[in-house]
Each structure stands twice: as structure tokens, then as C-alpha cells.
Design an enzyme around this catalytic site. Structure first.
Site, PDB file in Angstrom:
ATOM      1  N   HIS A  21       0.701  -1.035  -0.084  1.00 15.30           N
ATOM      2  CA  HIS A  21       0.107   0.043   0.014  1.00 15.30           C
ATOM      3  C   HIS A  21       0.947   1.229  -0.089  1.00 15.30           C
ATOM      4  O   HIS A  21       1.445   1.609   1.187  1.00 15.30           O
ATOM      5  CB  HIS A  21      -0.723  -0.134   1.291  1.00 15.30           C
ATOM      6  CG  HIS A  21      -1.876   1.076   1.349  1.00 15.30           C
ATOM      7  ND1 HIS A  21      -2.605   1.435   2.541  1.00 15.30           N
ATOM      8  CD2 HIS A  21      -2.200   2.143   0.677  1.00 15.30           C
ATOM      9  CE1 HIS A  21      -3.293   2.572   2.343  1.00 15.30           C
ATOM     10  NE2 HIS A  21      -2.920   2.926   1.338  1.00 15.30           N
ATOM     11  N   MET A  33     -10.163   3.380   1.725  1.00 13.11           N
ATOM     12  CA  MET A  33      -9.853   3.650   3.161  1.00 13.11           C
ATOM     13  C   MET A  33     -10.968   4.351   4.076  1.00 13.11           C
ATOM     14  O   MET A  33     -11.826   5.014   3.761  1.00 13.11           O
ATOM     15  CB  MET A  33      -8.851   5.006   2.947  1.00 13.11           C
ATOM     16  CG  MET A  33      -7.679   4.617   2.523  1.00 13.11           C
ATOM     17  SD  MET A  33      -6.585   3.273   2.971  1.00 13.11           S
ATOM     18  CE  MET A  33      -6.286   3.704   4.800  1.00 13.11           C
ATOM     19  N   GLY A  54      -2.058   6.811   7.645  1.00 11.80           N
ATOM     20  CA  GLY A  54      -0.981   7.558   8.454  1.00 11.80           C
ATOM     21  C   GLY A  54      -0.556   6.838   9.894  1.00 11.80           C
ATOM     22  O   GLY A  54       0.408   6.592   9.961  1.00 11.80           O
ATOM     23  N   PHE A  55      -1.673   6.194  10.305  1.00 12.42           N
ATOM     24  CA  PHE A  55      -1.449   5.506  11.625  1.00 12.42           C
ATOM     25  C   PHE A  55      -2.642   4.333  11.833  1.00 12.42           C
ATOM     26  O   PHE A  55      -3.520   4.280  11.235  1.00 12.42           O
ATOM     27  CB  PHE A  55      -1.616   6.477  12.702  1.00 12.42           C
ATOM     28  CG  PHE A  55      -0.557   7.834  12.701  1.00 12.42           C
ATOM     29  CD1 PHE A  55       0.624   7.709  13.127  1.00 12.42           C
ATOM     30  CD2 PHE A  55      -1.191   8.616  12.028  1.00 12.42           C
ATOM     31  CE1 PHE A  55       1.276   8.693  13.228  1.00 12.42           C
ATOM     32  CE2 PHE A  55      -0.413   9.877  11.943  1.00 12.42           C
ATOM     33  CZ  PHE A  55       0.914   9.978  12.319  1.00 12.42           C
ATOM     34  N   GLY A  56      -2.004   3.299  12.528  1.00 13.91           N
ATOM     35  CA  GLY A  56      -2.609   2.301  12.958  1.00 13.91           C
ATOM     36  C   GLY A  56      -3.551   2.600  14.162  1.00 13.91           C
ATOM     37  O   GLY A  56      -3.357   3.511  14.647  1.00 13.91           O
ATOM     38  N   GLY A  57      -4.541   1.882  14.330  1.00 17.66           N
ATOM     39  CA  GLY A  57      -5.371   2.128  15.576  1.00 17.66           C
ATOM     40  C   GLY A  57      -6.463   3.076  15.510  1.00 17.66           C
ATOM     41  O   GLY A  57      -6.790   3.527  16.550  1.00 17.66           O
ATOM     42  N   GLY A  80      -8.573   0.226   7.451  1.00 19.61           N
ATOM     43  CA  GLY A  80      -8.786   1.177   8.748  1.00 19.61           C
ATOM     44  C   GLY A  80      -9.944   0.750   9.665  1.00 19.61           C
ATOM     45  O   GLY A  80     -10.958   0.793   9.101  1.00 19.61           O
TER      46      GLY A  80
HETATM   47  C1  DX5 Z   1      -3.368   3.195   7.734  1.00 25.76           C
HETATM   48  C2  DX5 Z   1      -2.812   2.179   7.155  1.00 25.76           C
HETATM   49  C3  DX5 Z   1      -3.374   0.862   7.649  1.00 25.76           C
HETATM   50  C4  DX5 Z   1      -3.306   0.411   8.996  1.00 25.76           C
HETATM   51  C5  DX5 Z   1      -4.475  -0.123   9.581  1.00 25.76           C
HETATM   52  O1  DX5 Z   1      -2.898   4.523   7.440  1.00 25.76           O
HETATM   53  O2  DX5 Z   1      -3.058   1.964   5.801  1.00 25.76           O
HETATM   54  O3  DX5 Z   1      -3.019  -0.250   6.809  1.00 25.76           O
HETATM   55  O4  DX5 Z   1      -2.266  -0.378   9.251  1.00 25.76           O
HETATM   56  O5  DX5 Z   1      -4.369  -0.240  10.919  1.00 25.76           O
HETATM   57  P1  DX5 Z   1      -5.800  -0.573  11.862  1.00 25.76           P
HETATM   58  O6  DX5 Z   1      -6.181  -1.825  11.342  1.00 25.76           O
HETATM   59  O7  DX5 Z   1      -5.177  -0.523  13.249  1.00 25.76           O
HETATM   60  O8  DX5 Z   1      -6.580   0.536  11.537  1.00 25.76           O
HETATM   61 ZN    ZN Z   2      -2.761   0.245   4.499  1.00 22.53          ZN
END
Ligand code: DX5
Ligand code: ZN
Length: 228
Positions: free
Chosen positions: A71, A142, A147-150, A181
Site C-alpha cells: 500500500h 480507506m 498515516g497510523f494504525g489503531g 482502517g
Molecule cells: C493506515 C494504514 C493501515 C493501518 C491499519 O494508514 O494504511 O493499513 O495499518 O491499521 P488498523 O487496522 O489498526 O486501523
Molecule cells: Zn494500509
């Protein structure tokens, strides 16, 4: 369209995995049936975070059996795409927001031997999708701002997933619909019912006390609730 079971996949995002023992962490979820890992490439420019490059895939490849779904959250996909034309990279997804010449870029990915994906941020409409549907193997919706997980799943994106299904039907195409996401044991059933087939999950897998068990549970919920 009936969704065949082999198109339904949970893709663990290694962004949320423990980097001090990445190989081991991936092996654990492979034992639970995982065969496709999501790799979040962030450039600190298109998104406010900086993550990993192709060397992470090269390091992980001997330690696991999975394929990789890349990605690209980068402002310069034309330059970055060739870096990921590597063994066991199944697919490369670019963001619609980053590329004025979408047909050229998607063709570049396909000519490099990978499935070509296009991704849309939550605020980006799907207007261009019918225009590029011929070139697209994967559409990534999306459900958080990247930008971030969680982060928390943005609920109105459910209608956008259904709109993607409708566009696919209208165009008579067969691209895979991915969602990324906020996928967790509360949202997975809803997303599956809306028609998504590949669900990326970072925190819900690697943030769990037992990642293999968490993967298995999400995979079951996806298969039980898939649109038929
Ligand atoms: C977000 C990333 C995602 C992220 C998803 O910018 O593209 O792939 O790792 O994380 P979760 O599942 O924790 O929302
Ligand atoms: Zn991703």
C-alpha cells in the site's frame, strides 16, 4: 455478484507488528492460515508518518511464506513502484490523490507483473473509478485517514463500499474490493455485509494478546457475513 470464498481474506498489516521480532510474529499468524500480508509504505509527505521500504520485505521473505500486498502512501508513485517489483509481492496499490496520470501508473504496475490497486482516502469521491476500471485489479477504500494504525472506522464509508460494489456491477468488472482502517471484531461483519472482500487489520491482529486467535476470529466473521 456472488463473492467466492477464496476472495475473502483478512490481510494483517505489519505496521502494527512488533518490529523486534517481525519474522516470528508473522509465522504465528501464518500457522492460523494467513498467506497475504499488508505492507504500509508511508513517505512523511503524502501522509504524516514515515514507515518502511522494500528492505523490510527482503528481510521478511526468508522468514515466512506469505505474499505481500503493498500500500503506497507516497507522493511519487512513479519512482517508488519499481522498488517493490520484488519476489512474492502480489499487488501494489497507489492513491488516486497522488497521481494525475492514473492509466499510465496502473499500467506501470501491471507491466511490472503485479496486480494494480487504486486507493481512495475517506474524503475522495469515486468519480474517476469508472474511467480507470479497465486497468484496476483492486480498489482500496480507506476507512480512516491514512498515516497510523489503531484509528476509529469512519462509519459513512460503509455507503462508499456499497457504491464501489455498484460501480463494479455497472462496469461489468471483477476487481477485488479492499477496506483498510479500523477493521476489528465489531466492524468486520458490517464491512463484509457491504461487499468488501479483502480486509486489512493492523491493531486488531497484532495488538491482541493472541494475534493468531484474533486473526482466526476475524477470518471466521468475514466468511460468515460475506455478501452473497
Ligand atoms: C493506515 C494504514 C493501515 C493501518 C491499519 O494508514 O494504511 O493499513 O495499518 O491499521 P488498523 O487496522 O489498526 O486501523
Ligand atoms: Zn494500509
Amino acid at each position: 455478484m456472488n463473492v467466492s470464498a477464496d476472495r475473502l481474506k483478512i490481510l494483517p498489516s505489519i505496521l502494527s507488528a512488533p518490529f523486534d521480532r517481525l519474522g516470528e510474529a508473522v509465522c504465528e499468524i501464518e500457522k492460523a492460515g494467513c498467506g497475504l500480508l499488508h505492507v504500509d509504505v508511508m513517505d512523511g509527505h503524502f501522509v504524516p508518518n514515515l514507515t518502511m521500504g522494500p528492505l523490510v520485505i527482503d528481510s521478511l521473505r526468508p522468514a515466512c511464506k506469505s505474499e505481500f500486498d503493498v500500500h503506497l502512501m507516497v507522493s511519487n508513485p512513479a519512482q517508488v513502484i519499481p522498488w517493490f517489483e520484488r519476489e512474492r509481492v502480489r499487488s501494489i496499490t497507489i492513491h488516486a490523490e497522488t497521481e494525475p496520470h492514473l492509466h499510465v501508473r496502473l499500467r506501470q504496475i501491471k507491466e511490472g507483473g503485479r496486480l494494480a490497486g487504486i486507493s481512495f482516502n475517506p474524503g475522495t469521491p469515486l468519480d474517476c473509478l469508472p474511467l480507470v476500471a479497465d486497468q484496476v485489479d483492486i480498489v482500496l477504500i480507506m476507512t480512516v485517514n491514512p498515516g497510523f494504525g489503531g484509528q476509529t472506522f469512519i462509519e459513512p464509508m460503509r455507503a462508499k463500499i456499497r457504491e464501489t460494489v455498484a460501480i463494479r456491477e455497472r462496469c461489468g468488472k471483477d476487481f477485488i474490493i479492499q477496506v483498510d482502517g479500523g477493521v476489528n471484531d465489531k466492524t468486520v461483519a458490517l464491512i463484509a455485509q457491504d461487499g468488501a472482500e479483502e480486509l486489512v487489520a493492523g491493531n486488531a491482529v497484532f495488538g491482541a494478546s493472541d494475534p493468531a486467535e484474533a486473526y482466526r476470529k476475524l477470518d471466521d466473521l468475514l466468511k460468515q457475513n460475506a455478501k452473497s
